[in-house]
Design a protein around this motif. Structure first.
Motif, PDB file in Angstrom:
ATOM      1  N   CYS A   1       1.247  -0.803   0.121  1.00 20.89           N
ATOM      2  CA  CYS A   1      -0.078   0.163  -0.199  1.00 20.89           C
ATOM      3  C   CYS A   1       1.430   1.211  -0.385  1.00 20.89           C
ATOM      4  O   CYS A   1       2.435   1.158  -0.195  1.00 20.89           O
ATOM      5  N   HIS A   2       0.385   2.745   0.407  1.00 23.43           N
ATOM      6  CA  HIS A   2       0.950   3.422   0.108  1.00 23.43           C
ATOM      7  C   HIS A   2       1.945   4.435   2.149  1.00 23.43           C
ATOM      8  O   HIS A   2       1.947   3.151   2.224  1.00 23.43           O
ATOM      9  N   ILE A   3       3.171   4.997   1.515  1.00 22.10           N
ATOM     10  CA  ILE A   3       3.782   5.365   2.836  1.00 22.10           C
ATOM     11  C   ILE A   3       2.815   5.722   3.936  1.00 22.10           C
ATOM     12  O   ILE A   3       1.508   6.163   3.661  1.00 22.10           O
ATOM     13  N   LEU A   4       3.302   5.655   4.992  1.00 17.96           N
ATOM     14  CA  LEU A   4       2.467   5.934   6.095  1.00 17.96           C
ATOM     15  C   LEU A   4       2.413   7.679   6.102  1.00 17.96           C
ATOM     16  O   LEU A   4       3.089   8.462   5.162  1.00 17.96           O
ATOM     17  N   GLN A   5       1.214   7.949   6.582  1.00 20.22           N
ATOM     18  CA  GLN A   5       0.265   9.447   6.815  1.00 20.22           C
ATOM     19  C   GLN A   5       1.061   9.983   6.885  1.00 20.22           C
ATOM     20  O   GLN A   5       1.890   9.856   8.239  1.00 20.22           O
ATOM     21  N   SER A   6       1.718  11.498   6.873  1.00 17.78           N
ATOM     22  CA  SER A   6       2.571  12.480   8.146  1.00 17.78           C
ATOM     23  C   SER A   6       1.421  13.538   8.534  1.00 17.78           C
ATOM     24  O   SER A   6       1.986  14.131   9.121  1.00 17.78           O
ATOM     25  N   SER A   7       0.120  12.805   9.156  1.00 18.40           N
ATOM     26  CA  SER A   7      -0.421  13.602  10.208  1.00 18.40           C
ATOM     27  C   SER A   7      -1.420  12.547  10.821  1.00 18.40           C
ATOM     28  O   SER A   7      -1.401  11.351   9.998  1.00 18.40           O
ATOM     29  N   CYS A   8      -1.514  12.854  11.852  1.00 19.96           N
ATOM     30  CA  CYS A   8      -2.707  12.612  12.997  1.00 19.96           C
ATOM     31  C   CYS A   8      -4.357  11.900  11.727  1.00 19.96           C
ATOM     32  O   CYS A   8      -4.586  12.651  11.144  1.00 19.96           O
ATOM     33  N   LYS A   9      -4.167  10.471  12.151  1.00 21.11           N
ATOM     34  CA  LYS A   9      -6.081  10.236  10.546  1.00 21.11           C
ATOM     35  C   LYS A   9      -6.996  10.129  11.685  1.00 21.11           C
ATOM     36  O   LYS A   9      -7.688   9.076  11.129  1.00 21.11           O
ATOM     37  N   CYS A  10      -6.549   9.704  13.287  1.00 20.32           N
ATOM     38  CA  CYS A  10      -7.499   8.586  14.143  1.00 20.32           C
ATOM     39  C   CYS A  10      -8.731   9.669  13.344  1.00 20.32           C
ATOM     40  O   CYS A  10      -9.516  10.835  13.739  1.00 20.32           O
ATOM     41  N   LYS A  11      -9.793   8.673  14.021  1.00 22.72           N
ATOM     42  CA  LYS A  11     -11.013   8.940  13.872  1.00 22.72           C
ATOM     43  C   LYS A  11     -12.464   8.066  14.295  1.00 22.72           C
ATOM     44  O   LYS A  11     -11.701   6.766  14.796  1.00 22.72           O
ATOM     45  N   GLU A  12     -13.450   8.419  14.974  1.00 25.17           N
ATOM     46  CA  GLU A  12     -14.166   7.109  15.822  1.00 25.17           C
ATOM     47  C   GLU A  12     -13.313   6.440  16.729  1.00 25.17           C
ATOM     48  O   GLU A  12     -13.939   5.360  16.970  1.00 25.17           O
ATOM     49  N   GLY A  13     -12.514   7.191  17.424  1.00 22.29           N
ATOM     50  CA  GLY A  13     -11.757   5.655  18.445  1.00 22.29           C
ATOM     51  C   GLY A  13     -10.881   5.192  17.745  1.00 22.29           C
ATOM     52  O   GLY A  13     -10.719   4.033  18.426  1.00 22.29           O
ATOM     53  N   VAL A  14     -10.761   5.496  17.020  1.00 19.49           N
ATOM     54  CA  VAL A  14      -9.907   4.509  16.532  1.00 19.49           C
ATOM     55  C   VAL A  14      -7.916   4.956  15.920  1.00 19.49           C
ATOM     56  O   VAL A  14      -8.454   5.908  15.160  1.00 19.49           O
ATOM     57  N   LYS A  15      -7.402   4.389  16.677  1.00 22.85           N
ATOM     58  CA  LYS A  15      -6.119   4.764  16.436  1.00 22.85           C
ATOM     59  C   LYS A  15      -5.110   4.999  14.981  1.00 22.85           C
ATOM     60  O   LYS A  15      -5.397   3.438  14.730  1.00 22.85           O
ATOM     61  N   CYS A  16      -5.206   5.852  14.140  1.00 24.54           N
ATOM     62  CA  CYS A  16      -4.040   5.717  12.427  1.00 24.54           C
ATOM     63  C   CYS A  16      -2.719   5.088  13.026  1.00 24.54           C
ATOM     64  O   CYS A  16      -2.652   5.022  14.313  1.00 24.54           O
TER      65      CYS A  16
END
Length: 269
Positions: A26-41
């Protein structure tokens, strides 16, 4: 690990008599937080799990390769998070081990990647893969003198499946290259996996650790070979830069520092 719905994962899978091999890319790691609905990114997972002040420029957090023993469920697998756990988060390894060469390079260039907190910015890791047991079986590991069947390795049989999965890569602020990847080849008689960490610090050193896994399709065990090679740049002066940058070529020109052979067996818990 959590998965964002917008990210496409390329998957591959093949079954043999006793083994199942799967790959995910898949793609590279996101460069910022993408947490939502209690799910840790994964951005937060990596930064909270690892004590590193920085991560490789290209960390393929969702890339994996897994070899599963079908009847027991025991697995050998490879992922960047486990690999990066082995990076020294307190010492600059190059500065410690190659002080003279490193100081000469710094003086010549006048710049280098640095952070306020010392750590191994080359992301050197002795990672040899990860093992997972099942509820009924577990892995045992012992030294061995057994070797893969060379005649089978050299046979010109049809390749049933092959893939390469890059786990992380970094250009070390244009001062070299650090790359961890895993390749696989499935043949009619066996499975071969090569995990390679390649490190080149320009004008300083080249280091390669290769971990090979070989199992025949009817086996319930795996042969594992780890070989570490390394040389200073001064010992490689006869090679042009293009050769030093070719990891597939230079690896066989480096002297062996150490090697070990193990046998991984699936046994009842």
């Amino acid at each position: 690990m959590p998965m964002l719905a917008t990210q496409k994962v390329d998957k591959g899978e093949i079954l043999t008599e006793n083994w199942s091999l799967t790959t995910e890319k898949c793609h590279i790691l996101q460069s910022s937080c993408k947490c939502k609905e209690g799910v840790k990114c994964n951005y937060c997972l990596y930064n909270e799990t690892l004590a590193l002040p920085d991560l490789p420029e290209m960390t393929f957090d969702r890339n994996t390769l897994s070899l599963t023993h079908r009847s027991s469920g025991c697995r050998v697998f490879f992922n960047p998070l486990d690999a990066l756990r082995g990076v020294d988060c307190t010492r600059d390894i190059i500065k410690v081990s190659y002080a003279a060469e490193w100081q000469a390079k710094r003086s010549a260039l006048g710049h280098i990647k640095s952070t306020p907190k010392p750590f191994d910015w080359t992301f050197s890791t002795a990672y040899e893969g990860s093992l997972a047991n099942s509820p009924s079986h577990q892995w045992s590991c012992d030294s061995t003198t057994d070797q893969p069947d060379r005649s089978k390795l050299l046979a010109r049989d049809k390749i049933l499946f092959h893939d390469e999965v890059v786990l992380f890569e970094d250009e070390l602020a244009d001062n070299g290259s650090s790359k961890l990847s895993v390749k696989c080849r499935v043949m009619p008689q066996f499975v071969l996996i090569l995990l390679r960490f390649y490190l080149r610090v320009d004008h300083v050193m080249v280091h390669v650790q290769e971990t090979r896994f070989y199992c025949e399709n009817s086996w319930d065990h795996i042969l594992k070979d780890v070989t570490v090679r390394e040389a200073k740049y001064s010992a490689l002066s006869s090679f042009p830069p293009s050769v030093l940058h070719d990891e597939n070529f230079i690896v066989n020109k480096l002297p062996v520092l150490r090697s070990s052979q193990k046998i991984l067996r699936v046994v009842p818990s």
